[in-house]
Design a protein around this motif. Structure first.
Motif, PDB file in Angstrom:
ATOM      1  N   MET A   1       0.854  -1.165   0.000  1.00  0.00           N
ATOM      2  CA  MET A   1       0.000   0.000   0.000  1.00  0.00           C
ATOM      3  C   MET A   1       0.904   1.232   0.000  1.00  0.00           C
ATOM      4  SD  MET A   1      -2.409   1.279   3.192  1.00  0.00           S
ATOM      5  CE  MET A   1      -3.652   0.065   2.888  1.00  0.00           C
ATOM      6  N   GLU A   2       0.572   2.170  -0.854  1.00  0.00           N
ATOM      7  CA  GLU A   2       1.320   3.418  -0.878  1.00  0.00           C
ATOM      8  C   GLU A   2       0.595   4.438  -0.008  1.00  0.00           C
ATOM      9  OE1 GLU A   2       1.880   6.289  -4.410  1.00  0.00           O
ATOM     10  OE2 GLU A   2       3.595   4.919  -4.455  1.00  0.00           O
ATOM     11  N   ILE A   3       1.321   5.033   0.929  1.00  0.00           N
ATOM     12  CA  ILE A   3       0.743   6.014   1.846  1.00  0.00           C
ATOM     13  C   ILE A   3       1.530   7.312   1.711  1.00  0.00           C
ATOM     14  CG2 ILE A   3       0.288   6.600   4.256  1.00  0.00           C
ATOM     15  CD1 ILE A   3       0.007   3.638   4.845  1.00  0.00           C
ATOM     16  N   TYR A   4       0.799   8.384   1.405  1.00  0.00           N
ATOM     17  CA  TYR A   4       1.419   9.706   1.312  1.00  0.00           C
ATOM     18  C   TYR A   4       1.292  10.390   2.673  1.00  0.00           C
ATOM     19  CZ  TYR A   4       2.214  14.578   0.115  1.00  0.00           C
ATOM     20  OH  TYR A   4       2.694  15.864   0.085  1.00  0.00           O
ATOM     21  N   VAL A   5       2.429  10.765   3.241  1.00  0.00           N
ATOM     22  CA  VAL A   5       2.451  11.471   4.523  1.00  0.00           C
ATOM     23  C   VAL A   5       2.722  12.941   4.215  1.00  0.00           C
ATOM     24  CG1 VAL A   5       3.559  11.650   6.776  1.00  0.00           C
ATOM     25  CG2 VAL A   5       3.241   9.406   5.730  1.00  0.00           C
ATOM     26  N   LYS A   6       1.651  13.736   4.262  1.00  0.00           N
ATOM     27  CA  LYS A   6       1.776  15.136   3.855  1.00  0.00           C
ATOM     28  C   LYS A   6       2.717  15.925   4.769  1.00  0.00           C
ATOM     29  CE  LYS A   6      -2.446  16.611   6.183  1.00  0.00           C
ATOM     30  NZ  LYS A   6      -3.786  17.146   6.018  1.00  0.00           N
ATOM     31  N   GLN A   7       2.798  15.545   6.040  1.00  0.00           N
ATOM     32  CA  GLN A   7       3.671  16.267   6.970  1.00  0.00           C
ATOM     33  C   GLN A   7       5.135  16.143   6.570  1.00  0.00           C
ATOM     34  OE1 GLN A   7       1.249  14.147   7.787  1.00  0.00           O
ATOM     35  NE2 GLN A   7      -0.118  15.176   9.216  1.00  0.00           N
ATOM     36  N   LEU A   8       5.476  15.052   5.892  1.00  0.00           N
ATOM     37  CA  LEU A   8       6.852  14.846   5.423  1.00  0.00           C
ATOM     38  C   LEU A   8       6.974  15.051   3.913  1.00  0.00           C
ATOM     39  CD1 LEU A   8       7.720  11.657   7.503  1.00  0.00           C
ATOM     40  CD2 LEU A   8       8.471  14.005   7.934  1.00  0.00           C
ATOM     41  N   ASP A   9       5.832  15.303   3.269  1.00  0.00           N
ATOM     42  CA  ASP A   9       5.766  15.483   1.821  1.00  0.00           C
ATOM     43  C   ASP A   9       6.471  14.329   1.107  1.00  0.00           C
ATOM     44  OD1 ASP A   9       5.024  16.741  -0.549  1.00  0.00           O
ATOM     45  OD2 ASP A   9       6.896  17.879  -0.677  1.00  0.00           O
ATOM     46  N   LYS A  10       6.045  13.117   1.495  1.00  0.00           N
ATOM     47  CA  LYS A  10       6.713  11.927   0.963  1.00  0.00           C
ATOM     48  C   LYS A  10       5.743  10.756   0.910  1.00  0.00           C
ATOM     49  CE  LYS A  10      10.779   9.048   1.703  1.00  0.00           C
ATOM     50  NZ  LYS A  10      11.982   8.827   2.477  1.00  0.00           N
ATOM     51  N   LYS A  11       5.899   9.925  -0.125  1.00  0.00           N
ATOM     52  CA  LYS A  11       5.127   8.697  -0.243  1.00  0.00           C
ATOM     53  C   LYS A  11       5.958   7.545   0.301  1.00  0.00           C
ATOM     54  CE  LYS A  11       2.516  10.038  -4.307  1.00  0.00           C
ATOM     55  NZ  LYS A  11       2.223   9.746  -5.715  1.00  0.00           N
ATOM     56  N   PHE A  12       5.281   6.649   1.022  1.00  0.00           N
ATOM     57  CA  PHE A  12       5.924   5.471   1.579  1.00  0.00           C
ATOM     58  C   PHE A  12       5.194   4.235   1.080  1.00  0.00           C
ATOM     59  CE2 PHE A  12       6.811   8.864   4.561  1.00  0.00           C
ATOM     60  CZ  PHE A  12       8.133   8.656   4.933  1.00  0.00           C
ATOM     61  N   ASN A  13       5.945   3.206   0.748  1.00  0.00           N
ATOM     62  CA  ASN A  13       5.365   1.925   0.393  1.00  0.00           C
ATOM     63  C   ASN A  13       5.301   1.089   1.666  1.00  0.00           C
ATOM     64  OD1 ASN A  13       4.330  -0.225  -1.029  1.00  0.00           O
ATOM     65  ND2 ASN A  13       6.328  -0.936  -1.720  1.00  0.00           N
ATOM     66  N   VAL A  14       4.086   0.840   2.148  1.00  0.00           N
ATOM     67  CA  VAL A  14       3.893   0.151   3.420  1.00  0.00           C
ATOM     68  C   VAL A  14       3.124  -1.143   3.183  1.00  0.00           C
ATOM     69  CG1 VAL A  14       2.962   0.356   5.757  1.00  0.00           C
ATOM     70  CG2 VAL A  14       3.805   2.391   4.588  1.00  0.00           C
ATOM     71  N   PRO A  15       3.774  -2.281   3.367  1.00  0.00           N
ATOM     72  CA  PRO A  15       3.059  -3.541   3.178  1.00  0.00           C
ATOM     73  C   PRO A  15       2.011  -3.760   4.275  1.00  0.00           C
ATOM     74  CG  PRO A  15       5.407  -3.927   3.608  1.00  0.00           C
ATOM     75  CD  PRO A  15       5.172  -2.462   3.679  1.00  0.00           C
ATOM     76  N   THR A  16       0.878  -4.322   3.891  1.00  0.00           N
ATOM     77  CA  THR A  16      -0.159  -4.651   4.873  1.00  0.00           C
ATOM     78  C   THR A  16       0.090  -6.062   5.405  1.00  0.00           C
ATOM     79  OG1 THR A  16      -1.603  -5.347   3.079  1.00  0.00           O
ATOM     80  CG2 THR A  16      -1.919  -3.116   3.928  1.00  0.00           C
ATOM     81  N   SER A  17       1.252  -6.230   5.974  1.00  0.00           N
ATOM     82  CA  SER A  17       1.701  -7.531   6.473  1.00  0.00           C
ATOM     83  C   SER A  17       1.233  -7.752   7.908  1.00  0.00           C
ATOM     84  CB  SER A  17       3.227  -7.597   6.423  1.00  0.00           C
ATOM     85  OG  SER A  17       3.774  -6.608   7.281  1.00  0.00           O
ATOM     86  N   ASN A  18       1.306  -8.999   8.350  1.00  0.00           N
ATOM     87  CA  ASN A  18       0.975  -9.312   9.738  1.00  0.00           C
ATOM     88  C   ASN A  18       1.862  -8.538  10.703  1.00  0.00           C
ATOM     89  OD1 ASN A  18      -1.118 -11.072   9.187  1.00  0.00           O
ATOM     90  ND2 ASN A  18       0.188 -12.870   9.182  1.00  0.00           N
ATOM     91  N   SER A  19       3.131  -8.401  10.373  1.00  0.00           N
ATOM     92  CA  SER A  19       4.037  -7.693  11.291  1.00  0.00           C
ATOM     93  C   SER A  19       3.642  -6.220  11.415  1.00  0.00           C
ATOM     94  CB  SER A  19       5.494  -7.836  10.844  1.00  0.00           C
ATOM     95  OG  SER A  19       5.690  -7.263   9.575  1.00  0.00           O
ATOM     96  N   ASN A  20       3.207  -5.594  10.328  1.00  0.00           N
ATOM     97  CA  ASN A  20       2.783  -4.195  10.421  1.00  0.00           C
ATOM     98  C   ASN A  20       1.451  -4.059  11.153  1.00  0.00           C
ATOM     99  OD1 ASN A  20       5.015  -2.970   9.340  1.00  0.00           O
ATOM    100  ND2 ASN A  20       4.203  -2.886   7.264  1.00  0.00           N
ATOM    101  N   VAL A  21       0.543  -4.998  10.942  1.00  0.00           N
ATOM    102  CA  VAL A  21      -0.718  -4.967  11.691  1.00  0.00           C
ATOM    103  C   VAL A  21      -0.437  -5.167  13.179  1.00  0.00           C
ATOM    104  CG1 VAL A  21      -2.930  -6.143  12.058  1.00  0.00           C
ATOM    105  CG2 VAL A  21      -2.137  -5.662   9.726  1.00  0.00           C
ATOM    106  N   ARG A  22       0.487  -6.049  13.512  1.00  0.00           N
ATOM    107  CA  ARG A  22       0.882  -6.260  14.908  1.00  0.00           C
ATOM    108  C   ARG A  22       1.447  -4.959  15.488  1.00  0.00           C
ATOM    109  NH1 ARG A  22       4.200 -10.058  14.003  1.00  0.00           N
ATOM    110  NH2 ARG A  22       2.674 -11.716  14.033  1.00  0.00           N
ATOM    111  N   ARG A  23       2.247  -4.250  14.710  1.00  0.00           N
ATOM    112  CA  ARG A  23       2.799  -2.963  15.174  1.00  0.00           C
ATOM    113  C   ARG A  23       1.682  -1.954  15.429  1.00  0.00           C
ATOM    114  NH1 ARG A  23       7.165  -3.977  10.865  1.00  0.00           N
ATOM    115  NH2 ARG A  23       8.931  -4.655  12.125  1.00  0.00           N
TER     116      ARG A  23
END
Length: 118
Positions: A1-23
């Motif tokens: 999933m690509e997430i744009y963080v406007k506060q940093l004016d940057k796009k991040f590629n963030v996987p919707t993995s179990n480890s990220n959901v756990r986080r």
């Protein structure tokens, strides 16, 4: 999933993995603890607040795979309401990872702003 963080004016590629959901869940748990402070000593309140801020920073760093300078920059930023942007960004990213769209997040924030006790 690509997430744009406007506060940093940057796009991040963030996987919707179990480890990220756990986080996300660890982050949300720390903030839930901050909302359950009745009967706690001042020291316990401060410990919960520090843990919540630390979890927000750790969450943003790990999930967004931020560089140390980006983490430092974010930790120093506040929004127009003097709210810590690390927490704002961590909340936004966690909501996106849990399936909310930008429109749903905006609607939810508007409801909370209108009636903060909801």
């Amino acid at each position: 999933m690509e997430i744009y963080v406007k506060q940093l004016d940057k796009k991040f590629n963030v996987p919707t993995s179990n480890s990220n959901v756990r986080r996300v869940l660890y982050f949300q748990k720390a903030f839930a603890a901050m909302n359950n402070l009745s009967g706690k000593t001042d020291e316990e309140v401060f410990d919960a607040q520090i843990k919540g801020l630390d979890e927000a920073s750790k969450f943003a760093k790990e999930v967004l795979k931020m560089k140390p300078k980006e983490v430092e920059k974010l930790d120093e930023m506040v929004d127009d309401n003097d709210q810590d942007l690390t927490v704002v960004v961590a909340n936004y990213v966690s909501q996106r990872l849990m399936g909310m769209s930008d429109e749903q997040i905006e609607t939810d924030q508007a409801k909370t702003t209108e009636n903060p006790k909801k």
